[in-house]
Enzyme design. Sequence first.
Site, short mmCIF file in Angstrom:
data_model
loop_
_atom_site.label_atom_id
_atom_site.label_comp_id
_atom_site.label_asym_id
_atom_site.label_seq_id
_atom_site.Cartn_x
_atom_site.Cartn_y
_atom_site.Cartn_z
N LYS A 154 64.68 107.81 35.65
CA LYS A 154 63.75 107.98 36.78
C LYS A 154 63.68 106.71 37.63
O LYS A 154 64.09 105.62 37.18
CB LYS A 154 62.37 108.35 36.22
CG LYS A 154 62.35 109.72 35.51
CD LYS A 154 60.92 110.11 35.08
CE LYS A 154 60.90 111.45 34.37
NZ LYS A 154 59.50 111.88 34.03
N TYR A 165 60.69 120.17 39.51
CA TYR A 165 59.49 120.25 38.68
C TYR A 165 58.61 121.46 39.01
O TYR A 165 57.41 121.44 38.75
CB TYR A 165 58.68 118.96 38.80
CG TYR A 165 59.15 117.84 37.89
CD1 TYR A 165 59.25 118.02 36.50
CD2 TYR A 165 59.48 116.58 38.40
CE1 TYR A 165 59.66 116.99 35.66
CE2 TYR A 165 59.89 115.55 37.56
CZ TYR A 165 59.98 115.76 36.20
OH TYR A 165 60.38 114.74 35.36
N PHE A 202 48.82 116.66 38.52
CA PHE A 202 49.66 115.49 38.80
C PHE A 202 50.92 115.84 39.61
O PHE A 202 51.75 114.98 39.87
CB PHE A 202 50.05 114.79 37.49
CG PHE A 202 50.73 115.67 36.47
CD1 PHE A 202 52.08 115.95 36.56
CD2 PHE A 202 50.01 116.20 35.41
CE1 PHE A 202 52.71 116.76 35.63
CE2 PHE A 202 50.63 117.01 34.46
CZ PHE A 202 51.99 117.29 34.57
N ARG A 247 65.59 114.10 23.27
CA ARG A 247 64.12 114.07 23.24
C ARG A 247 63.63 113.05 22.21
O ARG A 247 62.62 112.36 22.43
CB ARG A 247 63.55 115.46 22.90
CG ARG A 247 63.82 116.56 23.91
CD ARG A 247 63.07 116.45 25.22
NE ARG A 247 61.65 116.33 25.09
CZ ARG A 247 60.77 116.47 26.11
NH1 ARG A 247 61.21 116.77 27.33
NH2 ARG A 247 59.49 116.31 25.93
N THR A 271 55.92 111.87 25.84
CA THR A 271 55.68 111.81 27.28
C THR A 271 54.82 110.60 27.66
O THR A 271 55.11 109.89 28.62
CB THR A 271 54.98 113.11 27.74
OG1 THR A 271 55.75 114.23 27.30
CG2 THR A 271 54.83 113.14 29.25
N ARG A 316 60.97 105.50 26.05
CA ARG A 316 59.70 105.44 26.78
C ARG A 316 58.81 104.31 26.26
O ARG A 316 58.12 103.64 27.04
CB ARG A 316 59.00 106.79 26.72
CG ARG A 316 59.63 107.78 27.71
CD ARG A 316 59.20 109.19 27.49
NE ARG A 316 59.51 110.04 28.65
CZ ARG A 316 59.40 111.36 28.64
NH1 ARG A 316 59.00 111.99 27.54
NH2 ARG A 316 59.69 112.06 29.72
N ASN A 347 57.53 107.34 33.49
CA ASN A 347 57.90 107.20 32.07
C ASN A 347 59.42 107.15 31.83
O ASN A 347 59.91 107.57 30.79
CB ASN A 347 57.22 108.30 31.24
CG ASN A 347 57.61 109.69 31.68
OD1 ASN A 347 58.41 109.86 32.59
ND2 ASN A 347 57.07 110.69 31.01
N HIS A 391 63.84 111.52 31.89
CA HIS A 391 63.60 112.96 31.72
C HIS A 391 64.64 113.52 30.77
O HIS A 391 65.79 113.07 30.76
CB HIS A 391 63.75 113.70 33.06
CG HIS A 391 63.83 115.19 32.89
ND1 HIS A 391 62.71 115.97 32.78
CD2 HIS A 391 64.90 116.02 32.74
CE1 HIS A 391 63.08 117.23 32.59
NE2 HIS A 391 64.41 117.29 32.56
N GLU A 429 68.37 123.27 34.67
CA GLU A 429 68.26 121.91 35.20
C GLU A 429 69.63 121.31 35.51
O GLU A 429 69.80 120.62 36.52
CB GLU A 429 67.50 121.02 34.20
CG GLU A 429 66.02 121.39 34.11
CD GLU A 429 65.26 120.55 33.09
OE1 GLU A 429 64.05 120.76 32.96
OE2 GLU A 429 65.87 119.70 32.42
P1 IDP Z 1 58.27 115.60 29.40
O1 IDP Z 1 58.93 114.82 30.53
O2 IDP Z 1 58.04 114.74 28.19
O3 IDP Z 1 58.99 116.88 29.08
P2 IDP Z 1 56.26 117.23 30.77
O4 IDP Z 1 54.97 117.67 30.16
O5 IDP Z 1 57.34 118.25 30.96
O6 IDP Z 1 56.78 115.98 29.89
O7 IDP Z 1 55.89 116.58 32.17
C1 IDP Z 1 56.90 116.30 33.12
C2 IDP Z 1 56.64 114.93 33.71
O8 IDP Z 1 55.40 114.96 34.42
C3 IDP Z 1 56.45 113.80 32.68
O9 IDP Z 1 57.66 113.26 32.19
C4 IDP Z 1 55.67 112.79 33.49
O10 IDP Z 1 56.51 112.06 34.41
C5 IDP Z 1 54.74 113.71 34.29
N1 IDP Z 1 53.45 113.92 33.60
C6 IDP Z 1 53.21 114.68 32.51
N2 IDP Z 1 51.91 114.67 32.17
C7 IDP Z 1 51.30 113.87 33.08
C8 IDP Z 1 49.95 113.43 33.27
O11 IDP Z 1 49.02 113.80 32.52
N3 IDP Z 1 49.72 112.60 34.33
C9 IDP Z 1 50.70 112.20 35.18
N4 IDP Z 1 51.97 112.57 35.05
C10 IDP Z 1 52.29 113.38 34.00
MG MG Z 2 59.25 118.57 30.25
#
Ligand code: IDP
Ligand code: MG
Length: 141
Positions: A10, A50, A58, A86, A92, A103, A113, A116, A127
């Site tokens: 990212k 997304y 968010f 993963r 996350t 991360r 973070n 992805h 994707e």
């Molecule tokens: P993942 O990337 O671990 O699969 P997801 O729940 O799919 O997590 O969320 C996608 C992306 O959205 C996360 O990697 C992060 O960049 C962002 N994100 C997820 N939860 C939050 C939050 O509570 N606040 C702000 N950004 C978030």
């Molecule tokens: Mg995800």
Amino acid sequence: MSERTLSIIKPDAVAKGVIGQIIADFEANGLQIAAMKMIRMSKRVAQGFYAVHRERPFFDSLTDFMSSGPAVVMVLSGDNAIAKNRELMGATNPAEAAEGTLRKRFATDIEKNAVHGSDAPETARTEIAYFFPELEIVNEK
Ligand code: IDP
Ligand code: MG
């Protein structure tokens, strides 16, 4: 059985200058770089990527962030690539990510973070197709 997954370094991690460290981790753990390019997502491309999160609070901030600078998109291939990626990524929220994960090492916060990774075979397929035509996947394991 070899599997494909989509990885993104990212914009926060690209800005921190840790592309090489992240890729080294993938290669050291049996994930082969099957395809790779650096792109700058438009807001619209980030929103499309997304789209499953469009109702989340968010979403606007996340898609601003993802379109804020260059990102590296990759297809990783290898045994159990989806789960392995993963695992290397960590949780996350970097505050909850295990020691040594990408991360934990490189994320700024739950949004910025660093990486992805696809979460299941069906999402990996869609994707990967979002960023890579089949003829750009040139180094599959
Ligand atoms: P993942 O990337 O671990 O699969 P997801 O729940 O799919 O997590 O969320 C996608 C992306 O959205 C996360 O990697 C992060 O960049 C962002 N994100 C997820 N939860 C939050 C939050 O509570 N606040 C702000 N950004 C978030
Ligand atoms: Mg995800």
